[in-house]
Design a protein around this motif. Structure first.
Motif, PDB file in Angstrom:
ATOM      1  N   PRO A  38      40.194  35.483  58.765  1.00 14.86           N
ATOM      2  CA  PRO A  38      40.675  34.231  59.376  1.00 14.86           C
ATOM      3  C   PRO A  38      40.825  33.086  58.389  1.00 14.86           C
ATOM      4  N   ASP A  39      40.136  33.191  57.239  1.00 15.69           N
ATOM      5  CA  ASP A  39      40.200  32.112  56.263  1.00 15.69           C
ATOM      6  C   ASP A  39      41.505  32.117  55.465  1.00 15.69           C
ATOM      7  N   LEU A  40      42.270  33.208  55.567  1.00 16.54           N
ATOM      8  CA  LEU A  40      43.540  33.267  54.853  1.00 16.54           C
ATOM      9  C   LEU A  40      44.548  32.363  55.545  1.00 16.54           C
ATOM     10  N   GLN A  41      44.849  31.246  54.934  1.00 14.92           N
ATOM     11  CA  GLN A  41      45.791  30.282  55.492  1.00 14.92           C
ATOM     12  C   GLN A  41      46.618  29.698  54.349  1.00 14.92           C
ATOM     13  N   GLY A  42      47.920  29.605  54.559  1.00 16.84           N
ATOM     14  CA  GLY A  42      48.770  28.969  53.552  1.00 16.84           C
ATOM     15  C   GLY A  42      48.685  29.660  52.206  1.00 16.84           C
ATOM     16  N   GLY A  43      48.728  28.877  51.140  1.00 17.02           N
ATOM     17  CA  GLY A  43      48.608  29.418  49.795  1.00 17.02           C
ATOM     18  C   GLY A  43      49.636  30.482  49.499  1.00 17.02           C
TER      19      GLY A  43
ATOM     20  N   LEU B 266      50.180  33.151  51.051  1.00 18.94           N
ATOM     21  CA  LEU B 266      50.863  33.610  52.258  1.00 18.94           C
ATOM     22  C   LEU B 266      52.106  32.764  52.522  1.00 18.94           C
ATOM     23  N   THR B 267      52.018  31.472  52.236  1.00 14.87           N
ATOM     24  CA  THR B 267      53.194  30.608  52.377  1.00 14.87           C
ATOM     25  C   THR B 267      54.279  31.010  51.392  1.00 14.87           C
ATOM     26  N   ALA B 268      53.881  31.327  50.166  1.00 19.67           N
ATOM     27  CA  ALA B 268      54.856  31.758  49.160  1.00 19.67           C
ATOM     28  C   ALA B 268      55.558  33.042  49.611  1.00 19.67           C
ATOM     29  N   ILE B 269      54.780  34.013  50.118  1.00 21.26           N
ATOM     30  CA  ILE B 269      55.372  35.264  50.597  1.00 21.26           C
ATOM     31  C   ILE B 269      56.313  34.995  51.769  1.00 21.26           C
TER      32      ILE B 269
ATOM     33  N   ARG C  69      50.186  32.485  59.745  1.00 23.33           N
ATOM     34  CA  ARG C  69      49.172  31.865  58.883  1.00 23.33           C
ATOM     35  C   ARG C  69      49.753  30.791  57.977  1.00 23.33           C
ATOM     36  N   SER C  70      51.004  30.455  58.174  1.00 23.02           N
ATOM     37  CA  SER C  70      51.628  29.426  57.337  1.00 23.02           C
ATOM     38  C   SER C  70      52.426  28.461  58.207  1.00 23.02           C
ATOM     39  N   PRO C  71      51.794  27.399  58.701  1.00 19.07           N
ATOM     40  CA  PRO C  71      52.525  26.409  59.507  1.00 19.07           C
ATOM     41  C   PRO C  71      53.718  25.813  58.772  1.00 19.07           C
TER      42      PRO C  71
END
Length: 654
Positions: free
Chosen positions: A212-217, A219-222, A279-281
């Motif tokens: 659950p801690d995987l947010q943005g970062g 994941l946003t790039a992908i 996971r990427s608003p």
């Protein structure tokens, strides 16, 4: 244990059709080519219906069919050649095989007089093979194989009339622009491998859900890189420019690409990767903004187009924008629902436009049509169903899916502006589609009756299409009317079947709980539906006023709104800007730096130097091998003297 569903047969059926017609088609009669072209897609559709029946009988979904050996296995990474079947896959399979088969049937009549008949159907079958591979893929890598395959075959189909420069250039443009998006897809896969060590949907999404801690970062790039791929394939800003030019292909190609296959691949990919985007608003917000902006932007251009197929091309771009908007507000079920209804009415619009073009001997300019309502009755009534559907009029299919997207956008916090953009776009859509309807079928005929129509024995006047073309129109007309009833909302007394059917796909990853709508929610949905309906009716009224009752108003409006009219008529000069900023500088760079500098200076220079060296050496050797005995004696004496001098030097040194 679940018995095998033989999913591997699904793409192999159209592949077999491609191989038979591609290898033997030149020597086969047209009837045999047609039989092969229709038989194998029909077999795939029948198998999909069988799978649907199995699912109805309680088949456990998701279902994974994996082949015996790993496809790719290297240190730290492996990818299986495996197919995944779940509710989302099943919906896509029905659309691709069902609508694809109808378009193949229509093509038998439409392409009957064309050269390269066998080649056309081999390409069409190959297109279905790659699209089915894309939809069935259980990992990003196999999806990418199908993704690239439909891009390749779209190049072949768009450039089918390859002797025309415009068609050849359109095919190249589609291919090159899509490579830009595909580069983003590739980079996204590299990042997935780097962070998760796998490209399997199940493994990647399970890993994300378990943390659950995987947010943005990253994941946003992908997500943003995947979005780049989706904007290319689904023709969204900024990579939409290839789709209008794709009209250079035969009309059935336009229907296949625009309705059931290639351009929906980007939407399907976004929906498939919903766990990642969730996971990427930031990525979701960008998806929504791009969708709303593209929907409005393309609709404004469609308002002034005069080529009947280009109106539909910009309409496709706009409708795809609605699907992106739905994904951007996490209403994935609604995006897929609109994908389904859009397949029905957009395929019908293109095929009906093809029937009009067929009747007028290839004419595509709506300013040279008119008065065709009684000449082409079946085409008129079926196209009317499609126009009503895309305009969002109740109870046609487009009303339910478009309204569901607008309602979901309105109910998403902070997205009221995007809802307003979508609502205005709905009005524009209704206006330009009824404009097409009136210009094509109403008013006085503006075509030359003596030169209209075509056939094996020359012109023979305006005529209705053969039943090989009309039967698909009737089928799609029924679906354009009733196909949206699968999503009839509970607020209007329905069961919202498609949303409930897709719920396991879009809720299982996050274990989200379904929210039970309240009476207030139902009331809000009914109000929003009413507003949407009024906007669509206003667009119809305005088109009726300007193109039926008072056609002089259109010319008057053009003169009074010249500052606004000119940029829209020129499609905002986007192609010209791309040419000035990107295309011409790259061509200049390639010609000057790579052409003159690298190719001429280095490569050709190296070849010239090697040639001169070899020539000089051979010239010297030729002088030694002169055939003159006195010359040989002189060389022998000189050589002996040289050896003697070296020997004396060495003996003196030691």
């Amino acid at each position: 244990m679940t018995p095998s569903l033989y999913l591997w047969l699904l793409p192999l059926f159209p592949l077999a059709g491609f191989a038979i017609n591609g290898i033997l088609g030149r020597r086969l009669p047209k009837a045999a080519v047609s039989a092969v072209a229709l038989l194998f897609p029909a077999a795939a559709f029948v198998q999909v219906l069988w799978i649907v029946a199995r699912a109805h009988q309680g088949l456990a979904l998701p279902y994974l069919e994996r082949f015996a050996t790993p496809w790719i296995a290297v240190t730290g990474f492996h990818a299986n050649f495996s197919f995944l079947l779940d509710q989302l896959t099943l919906v896509m399979l029905l659309v691709v095989t069902g609508v694809g088969l109808v378009i193949h049937l229509y093509s038998v009549g439409y392409m009957a007089a064309e050269d390269g008949y066998w080649r056309f159907f081999s390409y069409m079958n190959l297109f279905l093979f790659f699209m089915l591979t894309l939809v069935l893929a259980a990992n990003f890598l196999l999806m990418f194989v199908g993704w690239e395959g439909v891009g390749l075959v779209s190049y072949l189909l768009i450039g089918f009339y390859y002797t025309k420069d415009s068609a050849a250039n359109a095919g190249k443009k589609a291919f090159i622009v899509n490579r830009i998006g595909d580069f983003g897809f590739l980079l996204a896969m590299f990042l997935l491998i780097a962070h998760f060590g796998t490209l399997s949907f199940r493994e990647v999404f399970a890993n994300i859900s378990a943390h659950p801690d995987l947010q943005g970062g990253f994941l946003t790039a992908i997500a943003l890189l995947l979005l780049l791929g989706a904007t290319g394939k689904s023709a969204q800003i900024p990579l939409y420019v290839w789709l209008p030019d794709a009209m250079e292909g035969p009309t059935p190609v336009s229907a296949l690409i625009h309705a059931a296959t290639m351009v929906t691949a980007g939407v399907y990919m976004l929906a498939r990767a919903h766990v990642l985007f969730g996971r990427s608003p930031l990525a979701l917000a960008i998806v929504a903004i791009i969708g709303a902006a593209t929907a409005f932007f393309a609709a404004t251009i469609g308002v002034l187009q005069t080529d009947i197929k280009r109106v539909l091309a910009y309409s496709t771009i706009s409708q795809l924008g609605y699907m992106f908007l739905a994904c951007g507000v996490a209403a994935y079920s609604m995006g897929i629902f609109h994908l389904v209804t859009h397949a029905f009415f957009k395929a019908l619009l293109f095929l009906a436009a093809g029937s009009v073009i067929h009747a007028l001997g290839g004419e595509q300019d709506m300013r040279k049509m008119g008065g065709l309502r009684k000449k082409l009755p079946v085409t008129f009534w079926t196209m009317t169903a499609a126009v009503f559907a895309i305009s969002g009029l109740f109870p046609f299919a487009g009303f339910f899916s478009k309204d569901a997207i607008l309602a979901a956008t309105f109910e998403t916090p902070g997205e009221k502006i995007l809802w307003a953009v979508g609502l205005v776009t709905a009005g524009l859509t209704s206006f330009y589609m009824f404009r097409l309807w009136y210009m094509t079928f109403f008013g006085s005929p503006r075509y030359d009756e003596s030169s209209a129509g075509h056939g094996e024995h020359g012109p023979h006047g305006v005529h209705e299409s053969p039943w090989a073309m009309l039967l698909p129109l009737v089928i799609l007309g029924i679906l354009s009317l009733a196909g949206g009833w699968i999503g009839w909302p509970a607020a209007l007394g329905g069961h919202d079947w498609i949303a409930h059917f897709l719920d396991p796909v879009f809720t299982s990853a996050s274990n989200a709980q379904l929210v039970v709508p309240s009476a207030a929610d139902f009331r809000l949905e009914r109000i929003l539906a009413g507003v949407s309906m009024l906007v669509a009716l206003f667009g119809w009224w305005l088109a009726d006023l300007m193109y039926r009752r008072k056609p002089q108003l259109a010319d008057s409006a053009e003169q009074k709104t010249r500052p606004l009219y000119t940029p829209i008529w020129n499609k905002y000069w986007v192609d010209e800007m791309y040419g000035a900023v990107i295309v011409r500088p790259i061509l200049a760079l390639s010609r000057n730096l790579l052409g003159r500098g690298v190719e001429t200076g280095i490569i050709d220079g190296a070849n010239t130097a090697m040639t001169a060296t070899a020539s000089g050496a051979s010239s010297g050797i030729r002088r030694m091998q002169s055939g003159n005995i006195r010359s040989y004696a002189g060389w022998l004496a000189a050589g002996a003297a040289a050896v003697l001098i070296v020997a004396l030097y060495l003996s003196h040194s030691f």
